[in-house]
Design a protein around this motif. Sequence first.
Motif, PDB file in Angstrom:
ATOM      1  N   THR A  48       0.840  -1.187   0.000  1.00  0.00           N
ATOM      2  CA  THR A  48       0.000   0.000   0.000  1.00  0.00           C
ATOM      3  C   THR A  48       0.876   1.239   0.000  1.00  0.00           C
ATOM      4  O   THR A  48       2.019   1.216   0.459  1.00  0.00           O
ATOM      5  N   MET A  49       0.323   2.311  -0.530  1.00  0.00           N
ATOM      6  CA  MET A  49       0.964   3.614  -0.458  1.00  0.00           C
ATOM      7  C   MET A  49      -0.039   4.559   0.190  1.00  0.00           C
ATOM      8  O   MET A  49      -1.173   4.679  -0.273  1.00  0.00           O
ATOM      9  N   ASP A  54       2.808  15.958   2.280  1.00  0.00           N
ATOM     10  CA  ASP A  54       3.992  15.640   1.470  1.00  0.00           C
ATOM     11  C   ASP A  54       4.715  14.397   1.993  1.00  0.00           C
ATOM     12  O   ASP A  54       5.881  14.169   1.679  1.00  0.00           O
ATOM     13  N   THR A  55       4.013  13.574   2.780  1.00  0.00           N
ATOM     14  CA  THR A  55       4.595  12.342   3.307  1.00  0.00           C
ATOM     15  C   THR A  55       4.004  11.145   2.570  1.00  0.00           C
ATOM     16  O   THR A  55       2.793  11.061   2.369  1.00  0.00           O
ATOM     17  N   TYR A  56       4.893  10.230   2.165  1.00  0.00           N
ATOM     18  CA  TYR A  56       4.481   8.994   1.492  1.00  0.00           C
ATOM     19  C   TYR A  56       4.899   7.821   2.355  1.00  0.00           C
ATOM     20  O   TYR A  56       6.029   7.769   2.835  1.00  0.00           O
ATOM     21  N   ARG A  57       3.981   6.864   2.563  1.00  0.00           N
ATOM     22  CA  ARG A  57       4.283   5.646   3.323  1.00  0.00           C
ATOM     23  C   ARG A  57       4.050   4.444   2.431  1.00  0.00           C
ATOM     24  O   ARG A  57       2.930   4.218   1.977  1.00  0.00           O
ATOM     25  N   LEU A  58       5.113   3.682   2.166  1.00  0.00           N
ATOM     26  CA  LEU A  58       5.019   2.451   1.373  1.00  0.00           C
ATOM     27  C   LEU A  58       5.145   1.284   2.338  1.00  0.00           C
ATOM     28  O   LEU A  58       6.129   1.186   3.074  1.00  0.00           O
ATOM     29  N   THR A  74       8.012  -0.825   6.183  1.00  0.00           N
ATOM     30  CA  THR A  74       7.439   0.461   5.795  1.00  0.00           C
ATOM     31  C   THR A  74       8.562   1.438   5.483  1.00  0.00           C
ATOM     32  O   THR A  74       9.498   1.590   6.266  1.00  0.00           O
ATOM     33  N   PHE A  75       8.477   2.067   4.312  1.00  0.00           N
ATOM     34  CA  PHE A  75       9.349   3.185   3.953  1.00  0.00           C
ATOM     35  C   PHE A  75       8.504   4.440   4.116  1.00  0.00           C
ATOM     36  O   PHE A  75       7.495   4.589   3.439  1.00  0.00           O
ATOM     37  N   GLU A  76       8.907   5.343   4.999  1.00  0.00           N
ATOM     38  CA  GLU A  76       8.207   6.611   5.156  1.00  0.00           C
ATOM     39  C   GLU A  76       9.085   7.707   4.572  1.00  0.00           C
ATOM     40  O   GLU A  76      10.184   7.950   5.066  1.00  0.00           O
ATOM     41  N   LEU A  84      13.039   3.717   7.253  1.00  0.00           N
ATOM     42  CA  LEU A  84      12.694   2.322   6.985  1.00  0.00           C
ATOM     43  C   LEU A  84      12.425   1.654   8.323  1.00  0.00           C
ATOM     44  O   LEU A  84      13.299   1.620   9.195  1.00  0.00           O
ATOM     45  N   THR A  85      11.202   1.143   8.490  1.00  0.00           N
ATOM     46  CA  THR A  85      10.830   0.474   9.733  1.00  0.00           C
ATOM     47  C   THR A  85      10.432  -0.953   9.419  1.00  0.00           C
ATOM     48  O   THR A  85       9.652  -1.190   8.482  1.00  0.00           O
TER      49      THR A  85
END
Length: 162
Positions: A48-49, A54-58, A74-76, A84-85
Amino acid sequence: MNSFDWTSAGEDIPELVERKMPVLLFIQGEQYYDGIDPDSVELMTEGTMEVEGDTYRLTYQESELTGMEGTTTTFEVRGPQVILTRAGGVNSQMVFEEGQQHTSLYETPYGELSIDVQTSRLHHTLSEQGGKMEIHYSIAVEHTVAGRNTFKIRIRRKNENR
């Protein structure tokens, strides 16, 4: 004197709406060690994105292929920084910021390690439609350089009509 109606002042301002979209992630990870051929992993996975301002969480689930099955990654992406979490079988948080070094704890089933992350390049072209992200960094484990690494990620919105 002009009076201003404060009750309607915010009506024309759009709220920051968080949007969560299904995406396809094409991930290539490479690790380089002195005197050894590079180790490379490529995978395509669903995730999911989320977009909030202006923040993107993949976010995606790791698999057997990466050796971290049962872990959520998760890449924030927030401004010049990517966090990267990983949570689950492996727990860690790594902060990437071009030209900067950040220290964090990396938890494994075998114990905790202190890792230093030095980012040499961080570039992304993310939008609500997807995009690309590339991170080049080196890792020092317990203050001893363990190798150089690269993440290349391509993100494409999943067509829900297919």
